[in-house]
Design a protein around this motif. Structure first.
Motif, mmCIF file in Angstrom:
data_model
loop_
_atom_site.group_PDB
_atom_site.id
_atom_site.type_symbol
_atom_site.label_atom_id
_atom_site.label_comp_id
_atom_site.label_asym_id
_atom_site.label_seq_id
_atom_site.Cartn_x
_atom_site.Cartn_y
_atom_site.Cartn_z
ATOM 1 N N TRP A 53 -17.842 -40.355 -8.262
ATOM 2 C CA TRP A 53 -17.667 -40.669 -6.842
ATOM 3 C C TRP A 53 -17.504 -39.412 -5.984
ATOM 4 O O TRP A 53 -17.728 -39.447 -4.767
ATOM 5 N N SER A 54 -17.134 -38.303 -6.581
ATOM 6 C CA SER A 54 -16.934 -37.073 -5.810
ATOM 7 C C SER A 54 -18.219 -36.588 -5.149
ATOM 8 O O SER A 54 -18.176 -35.761 -4.236
ATOM 9 N N ARG A 55 -19.358 -37.115 -5.577
ATOM 10 C CA ARG A 55 -20.620 -36.724 -4.921
ATOM 11 C C ARG A 55 -20.658 -37.186 -3.467
ATOM 12 O O ARG A 55 -21.469 -36.687 -2.684
ATOM 13 N N THR A 100 -18.061 -37.531 3.203
ATOM 14 C CA THR A 100 -18.997 -38.431 3.874
ATOM 15 C C THR A 100 -18.288 -39.760 4.122
ATOM 16 O O THR A 100 -17.267 -40.064 3.503
ATOM 17 N N GLU A 101 -18.848 -40.583 5.001
ATOM 18 C CA GLU A 101 -18.272 -41.896 5.279
ATOM 19 C C GLU A 101 -18.297 -42.784 4.042
ATOM 20 O O GLU A 101 -17.410 -43.625 3.846
ATOM 21 N N GLN A 102 -19.292 -42.609 3.184
ATOM 22 C CA GLN A 102 -19.408 -43.457 1.999
ATOM 23 C C GLN A 102 -18.233 -43.249 1.041
ATOM 24 O O GLN A 102 -17.881 -44.149 0.277
ATOM 25 N N TYR A 103 -17.620 -42.079 1.084
ATOM 26 C CA TYR A 103 -16.517 -41.786 0.160
ATOM 27 C C TYR A 103 -15.368 -42.775 0.328
ATOM 28 O O TYR A 103 -14.649 -43.071 -0.627
ATOM 29 N N PHE A 104 -15.199 -43.325 1.529
ATOM 30 C CA PHE A 104 -14.056 -44.183 1.823
ATOM 31 C C PHE A 104 -14.237 -45.635 1.393
ATOM 32 O O PHE A 104 -13.281 -46.403 1.425
ATOM 33 N N ILE A 142 -8.499 -38.516 -11.559
ATOM 34 C CA ILE A 142 -9.737 -39.235 -11.266
ATOM 35 C C ILE A 142 -10.468 -38.548 -10.121
ATOM 36 O O ILE A 142 -9.844 -37.960 -9.228
ATOM 37 N N ASP A 143 -11.792 -38.596 -10.148
ATOM 38 C CA ASP A 143 -12.613 -37.973 -9.098
ATOM 39 C C ASP A 143 -13.053 -39.011 -8.071
ATOM 40 O O ASP A 143 -14.175 -38.960 -7.564
ATOM 41 N N SER A 144 -12.171 -39.935 -7.753
ATOM 42 C CA SER A 144 -12.488 -41.045 -6.870
ATOM 43 C C SER A 144 -11.544 -41.048 -5.675
ATOM 44 O O SER A 144 -10.591 -40.279 -5.607
ATOM 45 N N TYR A 145 -11.815 -41.944 -4.734
ATOM 46 C CA TYR A 145 -11.039 -42.045 -3.502
ATOM 47 C C TYR A 145 -9.600 -42.468 -3.758
ATOM 48 O O TYR A 145 -8.681 -42.045 -3.069
#
Length: 308
Positions: A207-209, A213-217, A241-244
């Motif tokens: 998800w860190s990619r 960006t708005e998609q990260y949220f 974790i590499d996530s939100y």
């Protein structure tokens, strides 16, 4: 320099297993990382028995074998043996950069970074050709890549100043890779093949990619309650974790934070570059500032490869 395989090969095959005490087992589309261009059926049979830890096997049949080119899942940054042969330690920075205007959590303010004392203003206090910069930052604690201590969730839990360095520095670590899973929820089954006792467990969701960006949220991967309970009971000492968010944010429950922090297991969120790490055979460090009365703060999280 990070070790990578430019043309990794994997065997894709079906198998049938017969047991001495009756019954059998079948598998379709099984995948196995291999060294070189080919692997014999007998070696695949041995791998099935070994990796699945099967007992009383009478025979194994390998069917529909193919060799494909695909990134190894257990050896992304070189094998553990390769890593351990490095003559000097190699460091992989797993942290995002904190900068002016960075929004980490939707609805939370970005940090304001400025001079408290600029170089130009400092010259009046020092000798000619001598100047200094003293910076100032105004930010919420949940900025960039940060660590949650138990105090983040529990009023009487340990805060940042009370965490032992031994729980944050040079931890034996493993990586759980979930980038190819369908769905957002990461269940306990992902961690079953890993030895997590006494280790930092880093979850690579990919998800860190979407960072910055708005998609990260929206739509991030997260751990389930059952996964958190398993990691707690299996003896993990830190989870990253590499996530939100390590929790599902569609409601206000936050069971993963409750379970892990309730057991004194720190959490590191918003990591990056986990894909550059091997599955095991490295050490992990994430140390926040020693602040009394705070439960969360940014960290410089990194992995050490080739450490003794």
């Amino acid at each position: 320099m990070i070790l990578k395989h430019s043309k990794d090969k994997r065997a894709v095959f079906d198998f049938e297993v017969d047991f001495l005490n009756g019954g059998g087992l079948q598998g379709q589309g099984f995948r196995l990382d291999i060294d070189g261009e080919e692997i014999a059926d007998c070696d695949l049979s041995d791998a099935v028995v070994r990796d699945l830890r099967l007992l009383m096997v009478d025979g194994v049949r390998i069917l529909n074998k193919q060799i494909i080119e695909e990134r190894h899942k257990r050896c992304v940054a070189g094998s553990s043996a390769d890593v351990n042969r490095l003559s000097v330690p190699t460091y992989v920075d797993l942290s995002h950069t904190v900068h002016e205007g960075l929004v980490t959590l939707k609805g939370f303010p970005a940090p304001v970074i400025c001079d408290f004392l600029s170089r130009e203003d400092s010259r009046k206090y020092y000798d000619a050709d001598t100047s200094f910069q003293i910076g100032r930052i105004d930010m919420v604690a949940n900025t960039g890549t940060y660590l949650d201590s138990p105090f983040h969730r529990f009023e009487y839990g340990k805060d940042l100043s009370e965490l032992e360095l031994a729980s944050l520095v040079g931890l034996d670590a493993v990586v759980a890779r979930v980038t190819e899973r369908e769905g957002r929820a990461v269940g306990r089954e992902v961690f079953l093949p890993l030895e997590v006792r006494g280790k930092a467990v880093l979850v690579e969701t990919g998800w860190s990619r979407h960072w910055a960006t708005e998609q990260y949220f929206e739509g991030h991967s997260f751990l389930t309650r059952e996964a958190a309970e398993y990691l707690r009971d299996a003896g993990a000492v830190l989870v990253g974790i590499d996530s939100y968010n390590i929790d599902d944010t569609s409601d206000g429950a936050r069971p993963v934070h409750t379970i892990l922090l309730g057991a004194g297991i720190p959490i590191v969120e918003h990591m990056c570059r986990i894909e550059e790490l091997p599955t095991s055979g490295f050490r992990f460090t994430a140390v926040p500032v020693k602040v009394k009365g705070m439960g969360t703060f940014p960290v410089r999280a990194f992995a050490t490869l080739g450490a003794p």
